[in-house]
Motif scaffolding. Structure first.
Motif, PDB file in Angstrom:
ATOM      1  N   TRP A  13      -2.594  -8.108   4.644  1.00 28.35           N
ATOM      2  CA  TRP A  13      -1.150  -8.270   4.845  1.00 28.35           C
ATOM      3  C   TRP A  13      -0.705  -9.644   4.354  1.00 28.35           C
ATOM      4  O   TRP A  13       0.315  -9.766   3.672  1.00 28.35           O
ATOM      5  CB  TRP A  13      -0.814  -8.071   6.320  1.00 28.35           C
ATOM      6  CG  TRP A  13       0.547  -8.541   6.699  1.00 28.35           C
ATOM      7  CD1 TRP A  13       1.739  -7.939   6.412  1.00 28.35           C
ATOM      8  CD2 TRP A  13       0.868  -9.723   7.425  1.00 28.35           C
ATOM      9  NE1 TRP A  13       2.779  -8.672   6.922  1.00 28.35           N
ATOM     10  CE2 TRP A  13       2.263  -9.783   7.558  1.00 28.35           C
ATOM     11  CE3 TRP A  13       0.101 -10.741   7.986  1.00 28.35           C
ATOM     12  CZ2 TRP A  13       2.909 -10.816   8.213  1.00 28.35           C
ATOM     13  CZ3 TRP A  13       0.751 -11.771   8.652  1.00 28.35           C
ATOM     14  CH2 TRP A  13       2.137 -11.797   8.757  1.00 28.35           C
ATOM     15  N   GLU A  16      -0.780  -9.634   0.551  1.00 25.25           N
ATOM     16  CA  GLU A  16       0.341  -8.846   0.030  1.00 25.25           C
ATOM     17  C   GLU A  16       1.657  -9.599   0.190  1.00 25.25           C
ATOM     18  O   GLU A  16       2.515  -9.566  -0.691  1.00 25.25           O
ATOM     19  CB  GLU A  16       0.429  -7.491   0.742  1.00 25.25           C
ATOM     20  CG  GLU A  16      -0.741  -6.571   0.485  1.00 25.25           C
ATOM     21  CD  GLU A  16      -0.702  -5.926  -0.883  1.00 25.25           C
ATOM     22  OE1 GLU A  16       0.365  -5.884  -1.511  1.00 25.25           O
ATOM     23  OE2 GLU A  16      -1.777  -5.456  -1.315  1.00 25.25           O
ATOM     24  N   TRP A  31       4.273  -3.534   8.031  1.00 23.14           N
ATOM     25  CA  TRP A  31       3.354  -3.304   6.918  1.00 23.14           C
ATOM     26  C   TRP A  31       2.373  -2.194   7.268  1.00 23.14           C
ATOM     27  O   TRP A  31       2.136  -1.275   6.472  1.00 23.14           O
ATOM     28  CB  TRP A  31       2.632  -4.609   6.569  1.00 23.14           C
ATOM     29  CG  TRP A  31       1.736  -4.517   5.372  1.00 23.14           C
ATOM     30  CD1 TRP A  31       2.113  -4.518   4.056  1.00 23.14           C
ATOM     31  CD2 TRP A  31       0.308  -4.415   5.379  1.00 23.14           C
ATOM     32  NE1 TRP A  31       0.998  -4.427   3.248  1.00 23.14           N
ATOM     33  CE2 TRP A  31      -0.125  -4.365   4.042  1.00 23.14           C
ATOM     34  CE3 TRP A  31      -0.645  -4.367   6.393  1.00 23.14           C
ATOM     35  CZ2 TRP A  31      -1.460  -4.272   3.684  1.00 23.14           C
ATOM     36  CZ3 TRP A  31      -1.980  -4.280   6.035  1.00 23.14           C
ATOM     37  CH2 TRP A  31      -2.374  -4.233   4.693  1.00 23.14           C
ATOM     38  N   VAL A  35       1.742   1.511   5.519  1.00 24.61           N
ATOM     39  CA  VAL A  35       0.422   1.951   5.058  1.00 24.61           C
ATOM     40  C   VAL A  35       0.080   3.320   5.660  1.00 24.61           C
ATOM     41  O   VAL A  35      -0.398   4.221   4.961  1.00 24.61           O
ATOM     42  CB  VAL A  35      -0.657   0.895   5.407  1.00 24.61           C
ATOM     43  CG1 VAL A  35      -2.056   1.430   5.170  1.00 24.61           C
ATOM     44  CG2 VAL A  35      -0.430  -0.386   4.611  1.00 24.61           C
TER      45      VAL A  35
END
Length: 67
Positions: A13, A16, A31, A35
């Motif tokens: 995370w 990203e 997040w 996913v």
């Protein structure tokens, strides 16, 4: 969830978040939700002809004894 995998998820995370500077900031939970949603959509596409699964009610799946 395995502690190692959870730690790696936090690192993913963070990576990203840094890589997508043009995107709005998302909290870790947001997040993770994205996913999971992507995994569900992929599963529906591969295993259910792209048709959304009927939701399994809360409490219908037993807990694992793995920690």
């Amino acid at each position: 969830m395995d502690a190692d995998v959870l730690g790696r998820a936090r690192t993913a995370w963070r990576a990203e978040s840094v890589a997508d500077v043009d995107q709005p900031y998302r909290h870790f939970g947001e997040w993770i939700a994205a996913v999971i949603e992507a995994a569900v959509i992929d599963s529906e596409r591969r295993l259910n002809a792209g048709i959304p699964y009927r939701p399994t009610p809360k409490g219908q799946i037993g807990r694992s004894s793995r920690q």
